[in-house]
Every structure is written in C-alpha cells, then in structure tokens.
Scaffold this active site. Structure first.
Site, PDB file in Angstrom:
ATOM      1  N   GLY A 226       0.789  -1.240   0.297  1.00  0.00           N
ATOM      2  CA  GLY A 226       0.147   0.135   0.434  1.00  0.00           C
ATOM      3  C   GLY A 226       0.942   0.842  -0.001  1.00  0.00           C
ATOM      4  CG  HIS A 246      16.093  10.810   4.139  1.00  0.00           C
ATOM      5  ND1 HIS A 246      17.048  10.049   3.876  1.00  0.00           N
ATOM      6  CD2 HIS A 246      15.066  10.244   3.546  1.00  0.00           C
ATOM      7  CE1 HIS A 246      17.291   9.431   3.358  1.00  0.00           C
ATOM      8  NE2 HIS A 246      16.399   8.990   3.243  1.00  0.00           N
TER       9      HIS A 246
END
Length: 338
Positions: A226, A246
């Site tokens: 998903g 990040h």
C-alpha cells in the site's frame, strides 16, 4: 566528520577538493564494472588479466588501478598484480551479505548525474534526477538497484539498531517503507520472538518474498502492500521509520509520524532514524545526503533532531529518547503510553 581533511585555506587544497569527484567516480566505475567481485573470485591479477576479464581497452587502465590502490581500495602485489584491499574485499563483493555496493550502484546511476545539475536545483528548487519513485517501481532492474541501495544501508544500521533498543516485552515489529524486508529480517533473526511486518508499495512484494526466504524467515515476516499516505497501516508493538522521513517535506513528515503513532500498540514505541542534522549543522556527510534529497525528491531533506522530537510530541507520544546510531544516523525512540 565535521570538516574535510583537506586544507582549504590553500590554493592546492581548494583545487584538490574541487577534484574529489574524480576519486568518487573511479570507485563508482570499479563497482559498476565488477572489479572487486572479479578480484575476489579470480584472486590478484595483472593489469592485462584485468583488462581481458573486464573487457576493457587498456588505455588509462594502469592509471585507474593505481589510483584505486592509492585510495586504499586495491593492493599492489608481487608480479605487478592488483588485489582487493581489506575494505573493498569485505564490503564491495557482490553476493556478500556485507555488500554495500548497492548504494554505490545507485549513486553512479542516479546521484552522480543529478549532482551535475546542482546549480539548476538551487535556482529552481526542483529535483534533477528525472524520475519519481513510481517510475522506479515500474522498472524491475532499477527497482532491484534501489533495494540493493536500501540493503546496503540497513546492513550497517540494522545490527546496531537491534542492540540499541530493548525488544523484550514486545511481540511484533512493523517497518514502514521497509523495501524488501532487509531491516525487518535482521531484527527478527536477532529477536526470534518477534513477528515481523513490512509495509511498502505492492511492486516490492516479489522481491520481499525472495529476500525473506533467503533469511529463512518465510511466514515469520509478512508483507503488506500500500501507500503509507493513503492506506491504513497494520499495528505493531514497535514501528520503525528509517531513512523514510527525509524523502518528504516537513508537513508530510509530521503526517507520517502521526500515522505511525496510531499504528503503535499501547505501551509500544516508534523508532525513527535518519541522517539528522544538528540545530547548527556542520556534519559534512549528512549535509551531502540532505542535498541528495534536494536532487532526487520533490520536497525532501534531512532535518534537525528537534523537528523529529516535536513531531513525536504533537502526535501524542509520552516520551522521546535521542541516541546516536551507526556513524551518521540519529535514532529517536518515541514511547507510547500503555
């Protein structure tokens, strides 16, 4: 490392720093051509033997090999033979479970060209790699390179993460954005009482099944496909977000931490790790990685430890603990009330 080892107060030092990309490209090319793997399989070889084995022209070959030796990656042996130095023989031989060359392969293919466009990135704020992650997942070869890069990082971080956190009293672990399950497999192999779960995009699943089987953990680590922004996450006692935040901007990072909070069972913990920055950043390696994010993502960057802690507090975690992890990463342990 907080500064370069070169004396940039001198013209010679400045010029040498400006050519540091040449050293890097010599190494990246050696990994691309399989030099270290060949020398591991065949043993030390002469320049001519290497030329034939790698299918090279020969011009410049001696200089390239001698440069790699001068950089400490090759050894010069009797009879004009070159062999792998200790680091290259340990970490740059394909097929080894200590291989970090996956990161170098990705650097050569993706980061090296993108850094050539840093000026444009700074002027426009736009990524320069020319592809998004959905494009990566559609190309099996590039996807394998990507997961090899992720494995290279988790081979280093994983064993230390196992020792930094008390896994007793927890029964399950979920790695969000866990690629083909390398980190989760390292954790479950070391803590066999845990049930492992990996959440990532559906195209990862075949690579996951193959990789987890190589650890002998089929049925012990489960894949969930998903998108973590739009699909529900499975719950677990411990949830990890490593080298994921990040990739996104500050607002999205906060959303992911909040979503992870809801996936952590009461009394459990969220483990966040990244190449985080100090509030007054002077860490060369992590600043370079942050610029990588400028070049290859639409909004990502490294971020201060204080930002990660603030996201955790806003999400509802009862406490946080900050620890160093590996050479460059920072680990933030976010504990949820029982």
């Amino acid at each position: 490392m907080t500064h370069t080892s070169l004396d940039v107060s001198t013209p010679a030092g400045i010029i040498r720093l400006s050519n540091a990309f040449c050293d890097a490209k010599a190494l990246l090319t050696a990994v691309e051509l399989g030099l270290f793997t060949t020398l591991d399989q065949k043993g030390p070889a002469t320049e001519e033997e290497i030329r034939k084995e790698l299918g090279l022209h020969g011009r410049g070959l001696g200089d390239w090999l001698n440069l790699l030796a001068a950089l400490g990656l090759l050894t010069r042996e009797e009879g004009g033979r070159f062999g792998n130095a200790e680091g290259a023989g340990t970490y740059l031989v394909r097929g080894s479970n200590r291989y970090v060359g996956g990161f170098l392969e990705r650097s050569n293919r993706n980061l090296y060209p993108a850094w050539g466009k840093l000026t444009e990135a700074l002027r426009t704020g736009e990524q320069q790699s020319g592809s998004d992650f959905e494009e990566v997942t559609r190309n099996p070869h590039i996807l394998r390179q990507f997961v090899g890069m992720m494995d290279a990082l988790t081979h280093v971080v994983g064993p230390e993460l196992v020792g930094k956190f008390d896994w007793s009293g927890h029964d399950s672990v979920l790695d969000i954005g866990g690629a083909r399950g390398n980190l989760c497999s390292i954790i479950v192999k070391a803590q066999p009482h845990l049930a492992g779960h990996v959440f990532d995009l559906p195209p990862m699943e075949p690579l996951f099944e193959e990789h987890v089987a190589s650890y002998g953990l089929t049925g012990k680590v489960t894949f969930h496909g998903g998108s973590f922004f739009t699909d529900p996450l499975p719950s677990a006692d411990v949830v990890t977000l490593g080298h994921v935040l990040h990739d996104w901007d500050e607002q999205q990072r906060g959303e992911l931490v909040t979503k992870a909070f809801h996936a952590v069972n009461p009394g459990g913990a969220l483990l966040i790790y990244d190449r985080m920055l100090d509030d007054q950043p002077d860490h060369v390696e992590n600043l370079v990685i942050s610029l990588d994010m400028l070049l290859v993502t639409d909004g990502g960057s490294e971020y201060p430890v204080s930002e990660a802690v603030a996201h955790a507090e806003r999400a509802g975690f009862a406490s946080t603990e900050v620890l160093p992890l590996s050479d460059y990463d920072t680990l933030v342990i976010c504990r949820k009330a029982a």
